[in-house]
Write an enzyme that holds these catalytic residues in place. Structure first.
Site, PDB file in Angstrom:
ATOM      1  N   HIS A  70       0.817  -1.219   0.000  1.00 47.34           N
ATOM      2  CA  HIS A  70       0.000   0.000   0.000  1.00 47.34           C
ATOM      3  C   HIS A  70       0.850   1.268   0.000  1.00 47.34           C
ATOM      4  O   HIS A  70       0.360   2.326  -0.352  1.00 47.34           O
ATOM      5  CB  HIS A  70      -1.046  -0.019   1.128  1.00 47.34           C
ATOM      6  CG  HIS A  70      -0.550   0.333   2.498  1.00 47.34           C
ATOM      7  ND1 HIS A  70      -0.258  -0.610   3.456  1.00 47.34           N
ATOM      8  CD2 HIS A  70      -0.314   1.525   3.084  1.00 47.34           C
ATOM      9  CE1 HIS A  70       0.115  -0.007   4.570  1.00 47.34           C
ATOM     10  NE2 HIS A  70       0.099   1.287   4.368  1.00 47.34           N
ATOM     11  N   SER A  90       3.955   2.338   8.485  1.00 48.99           N
ATOM     12  CA  SER A  90       3.752   1.329   7.455  1.00 48.99           C
ATOM     13  C   SER A  90       5.046   1.113   6.709  1.00 48.99           C
ATOM     14  O   SER A  90       5.706   2.067   6.311  1.00 48.99           O
ATOM     15  CB  SER A  90       2.687   1.783   6.471  1.00 48.99           C
ATOM     16  OG  SER A  90       1.458   1.384   6.946  1.00 48.99           O
ATOM     17  N   ASP A 136       1.132  -7.656   2.322  1.00 43.58           N
ATOM     18  CA  ASP A 136       1.276  -6.227   2.034  1.00 43.58           C
ATOM     19  C   ASP A 136       2.746  -5.807   1.865  1.00 43.58           C
ATOM     20  O   ASP A 136       3.316  -5.169   2.739  1.00 43.58           O
ATOM     21  CB  ASP A 136       0.614  -5.447   3.184  1.00 43.58           C
ATOM     22  CG  ASP A 136       0.312  -4.009   2.793  1.00 43.58           C
ATOM     23  OD1 ASP A 136       0.842  -3.550   1.770  1.00 43.58           O
ATOM     24  OD2 ASP A 136      -0.441  -3.350   3.524  1.00 43.58           O
TER      25      ASP A 136
HETATM   26  N1  ARG Z   1      -4.585   0.691   7.486  1.00 42.11           N
HETATM   27  C1  ARG Z   1      -3.291   0.727   6.900  1.00 42.11           C
HETATM   28  C2  ARG Z   1      -2.729   2.155   6.987  1.00 42.11           C
HETATM   29  O1  ARG Z   1      -3.236   2.942   7.690  1.00 42.11           O
HETATM   30  C3  ARG Z   1      -3.280   0.200   5.515  1.00 42.11           C
HETATM   31  C4  ARG Z   1      -3.979   1.032   4.488  1.00 42.11           C
HETATM   32  C5  ARG Z   1      -3.953   0.510   3.090  1.00 42.11           C
HETATM   33  N2  ARG Z   1      -4.812  -0.618   2.860  1.00 42.11           N
HETATM   34  C6  ARG Z   1      -6.101  -0.549   2.449  1.00 42.11           C
HETATM   35  N3  ARG Z   1      -6.785  -1.643   2.319  1.00 42.11           N
HETATM   36  N4  ARG Z   1      -6.691   0.605   2.158  1.00 42.11           N
HETATM   37  O2  ARG Z   1      -2.120   2.739   6.153  1.00 42.11           O
HETATM   38  N1  GLU Z   2      -1.078   1.479   7.570  1.00 40.82           N
HETATM   39  C1  GLU Z   2      -0.495   2.518   8.347  1.00 40.82           C
HETATM   40  C2  GLU Z   2       0.526   3.331   7.557  1.00 40.82           C
HETATM   41  O1  GLU Z   2       0.380   3.502   6.375  1.00 40.82           O
HETATM   42  C3  GLU Z   2       0.034   1.937   9.580  1.00 40.82           C
HETATM   43  C4  GLU Z   2      -1.103   1.643  10.419  1.00 40.82           C
HETATM   44  C5  GLU Z   2      -1.172   2.580  11.581  1.00 40.82           C
HETATM   45  O2  GLU Z   2      -1.746   3.668  11.468  1.00 40.82           O
HETATM   46  O3  GLU Z   2      -0.606   2.162  12.583  1.00 40.82           O
HETATM   47  O4  GLU Z   2       1.422   3.903   8.105  1.00 40.82           O
END
Ligand code: ARG
Ligand code: GLU
Length: 714
Positions: free
Chosen positions: A84, A649, A220
């Site tokens: 991502h 991330s 991921d």
């Molecule tokens: N929750 C994770 C973050 O905050 C991954 C986001 C990307 N993945 C998704 N399915 N949208 O960045």
């Molecule tokens: N997916 C998040 C990022 O892009 C990390 C998840 C979080 O917020 O801890 O940094």
């Protein structure tokens, strides 16, 4: 039997509370953390993590783009981050003919690695506390503007001094709301190429449905390579550039961690707000989060339909959809978590204790006596304005593609008298235009914009709205003349937009004011700029000043104790254990997931749960190579009690020996309130098991040659 054993083990761990709140400053580990880390099992030293004169872990961690982390895993500049995090690059290289999103991408040799204009990675060269230097010559008695000028001058001087002959980028950032300052010196690499990415059915398995959720089966990750000039120094893209040889890269451990084993995460957490007063938490829970969530629910609903109906729109809006839904879901988890923790009451209790401490001493009372009252007053005034601010940002400024573009053209209009600024902005806009147009679908935008303005009008007090929006007969929002407005507007026609950008002068803007979409945007924005923004900015500034004073007091009150500085997108260490958790009474979540679980979850009818054929075959033949765990399972992800946030991330998740065991990519939904309040029992970070990445590269993609440049410790 195994289950009983796990349960016993778990209850042991739960009681001992291994999680450690905090994202710690690498140069201060020796003072505050290393002893605790070693007690928890860490086998190395603070110098192994951060050292300026010798290679240390920090030399293998980068800020990837503007908001993710990445780490080096080979002596030839090979870098791993999340799928991502590389998503927008992978998407930019994708089209209906080369659908790298659906099919994945693997460079067969170095010459096939794809360039990504604009993408950078930053290595931290060093960091130093510069509080004295930043505040030099500034006194309490000084007028605010004079003090500000002095501060800016001091910071400029520090930047010059640290930048040196290498022309490093220097950032000076406040900690504890400006009670401390640190300088960060970075070397920036600009030629970063895409090496490999699995298909979304692996890299984004579970999609937005499983996003923020444990248990998780998302692979991921994506691979990039850092290129440098022949002198191993940063260089703009050139075919002559060669792979960068980093001072340090992470060896990879193939054994994985057991429950309870030490782990640390080393990366660039973006923002936390652990020292908010109770009123701020209340505003977040009751107003900010719900309004933003509602606006996005509507927008996502429209995008979902449009994407399902047209494969072209699916690709065009994939990245936008993911971005919008990500924060949308997190805000909901955060609200739930804060309510469950009774965060407002907890903060109030802390404030009562703080108040007691202040009252104990006349001098303190003089310095800090007004803090809590100030918070109360400012937040009382902010409440209504905050709704207007949030909704303007959600629905107008960033609510639709076309207003996003128009806002940038309007910035140009404002810069008309400053030719340097004007030219720079126009260049940036021209450069991003092809990408904008490639991913623009007018029919979709025409549904989104009126829906966004509708909620803006419904939720705001009419005094915050311009006349043309209050008008009961507003046909634009009702949809009856939306189509006409788009038809008449030059912003729905790519040729006209390009023409406009090539031919921008004062005259053109006059004409633009007759453009129906430009005029609508300008009217709303002008009204906002006059009636909302100034009050918002003034109150925010007062609140920030109060926060600074509040933190000064807290630092004094907790003198000598270890306090976590809020995240500020600089390199931090956080540590804990690989461990599961109890999301609700009677349920315990195991700390790792497996390919078996992914196969069980498969549902060819739901796009988020499609499993690629080849992966199924590998599963059926149990062909896991040397990547299986000791029980013969193919692990996919694990969770651990490291305090992380957005920006983390892609961060390396390391074992007690500093070997890479995972790549951080998410947090569990039950713990997303950790940006405001950390709960050791439920806050867990989610990491990809590095063995799964290797398995996919080797067995699934047949790109095993990439493994040869890594150091695999068995
Ligand atoms: N929750 C994770 C973050 O905050 C991954 C986001 C990307 N993945 C998704 N399915 N949208 O960045
Ligand atoms: N997916 C998040 C990022 O892009 C990390 C998840 C979080 O917020 O801890 O940094």
């Amino acid at each position: 039997m195994r289950k009983i054993f796990i349960f016993l083990l778990c209850s042991l761990f739960l009681k001992s509370g291994f999680a450690v709140e905090g994202m710690w400053i690498p140069t201060l580990l020796k003072k505050y953390n290393i002893e605790e880390m070693q007690k928890m099992g860490f086998k190395l030293t603070a110098e192994d993590i951060y050292e300026v004169n010798h290679a240390s872990m920090k030399d293998a961690v980068v800020l990837f783009g503007s908001g993710c982390t990445g780490e080096l895993i080979s002596g030839d500049g090979l870098l791993i981050t999340n799928h991502h995090c590389g998503f927008s690059q992978i998407q930019k290289h994708s089209s209906l003919e080369h659908d790298y999103l659906s099919d994945g991408f693997w460079a067969g040799k170095r010459a096939e690695e794809l360039i990504n204009p604009g993408l950078t990675v930053q290595f931290l060269v060093k960091m130093e506390e510069v509080t004295k230097e930043v505040t030099k010559g500034i006194t309490e008695e000084m007028k605010e503007e004079v003090a500000k000028k002095q501060l800016t001058a001091n910071i400029e001087a520090i930047k010059k001094q640290f930048s040196g002959k290498d022309k490093f980028l220097v950032d000076v950032k406040p900690l504890f709301y400006g009670n401390q300052y640190f300088a960060y010196v970075y070397e920036i690499f600009k030629d970063i190429r895409l090496v490999g990415a699995p298909p979304v059915s692996i890299g984004k398995f579970g999609g937005d449905t499983d996003n923020w959720v444990w248990p998780r089966h998302t692979g991921d990750f994506s691979l990039f390579r850092v290129y440098a000039g022949k002198d191993n120094k940063p260089a703009s893209y050139s075919p002559e550039n060669v792979p960068y040889h980093p001072k340090k890269f992470f060896p990879i451990n193939l054994k994985g961690n057991k429950e309870g084993d030490f782990t640390m995460v080393f990366g660039f957490p973006g923002t936390t707000q652990e020292y908010l007063p109770s009123q701020a938490v209340q505003l977040l829970i009751e107003k900010s989060n719900p309004n933003k969530v509602d606006a996005r629910t509507i927008r996502l609903g429209i995008l979902e339909k449009q994407m399902a109906n047209d494969p072209k729109v699916r690709i065009q809006y994939a990245s936008k959809y993911a971005g919008i839904s990500n924060a949308w879901k997190k805000w909901q988890g955060e609200t739930n978590g804060l309510l469950r923790l009774h965060a407002i009451e907890r903060k109030q209790k802390e404030e009562a204790e703080f108040s007691k401490w202040v009252m104990q001493d006349a001098n303190r009372e003089k310095k800090y006596g007004s803090i809590l009252n100030n918070f109360k007053q400012y937040y009382a005034s902010l409440s209504e304005i905050q709704i207007a601010y949030d909704l303007y940002n959600e629905t107008v400024l960033r609510g639709s593609d076309v207003f996003g573009l128009i806002s940038r053209v309007e910035q140009l209009e404002k810069a008309l008298n400053d030719s340097a600024k004007f030219n720079a902005q126009r260049k940036a806009l021209s450069e991003s235009l092809p990408g904008y147009l490639k991913d623009y679908d007018c029919a979709t935008d025409q549904l989104v914009l009126p829906a966004m303005l509708k909620i803006y009008v419904e939720r705001l007090d009419p005094k915050y709205l311009p006349q043309n929006l209050i008008d009961k007969k507003n046909d634009f929002i009702k949809g009856s003349n939306t189509g006409k407005a788009y038809q008449k507007s030059i912003f729905s026609d790519s040729t006209q937009i390009k023409l406009l950008l090539n031919n921008l002068q004062a005259k053109t803007f006059k004409k633009l004011h007759k453009d129906p979409l430009y005029a609508l945007y300008s009217a709303i924005t002008e009204h906002y700029n006059k009636n909302i923004e100034p009050t918002y900015l003034k109150l925010s500034q007062e609140i920030l000043k109060t926060q600074k004073n509040y933190l000064a007091a807290i630092l004094e009150m907790k003198h000598g104790e270890r306090l976590m500085a809020d995240a500020n997108l600089t390199l931090r260490v956080t540590y804990g254990k690989t461990e599961g958790f109890e999301p609700m009474d009677g349920v315990y979540y195991q700390y790792y997931t497996t390919l078996k679980g992914m196969i069980t979850k498969e549902d060819p009818k739901i796009s988020d749960y499609v499993v690629p054929e080849k992966l199924k075959q590998l599963y059926q033949s149990q062909d896991f190579g040397s990547y299986a765990n000791s029980s013969g399972e193919m692990p996919i992800a694990f969770c651990a009690s490291n305090h992380t946030t957005g920006g983390n991330s892609g961060s390396p998740v390391l074992n007690a020996n500093g070997e890479l065991i995972g790549v951080n990519f998410d947090r569990c939904w039950e713990g997303t309130m950790s940006d405001v309040l950390f709960d050791p029992e439920r806050c867990r970070n989610i990491a990809l098991d590095i063995r799964y990445a290797l398995f996919i590269i080797d067995k699934f993609a047949g790109a095993g040659y990439l493994l040869k440049e890594m150091q695999l410790n068995r």
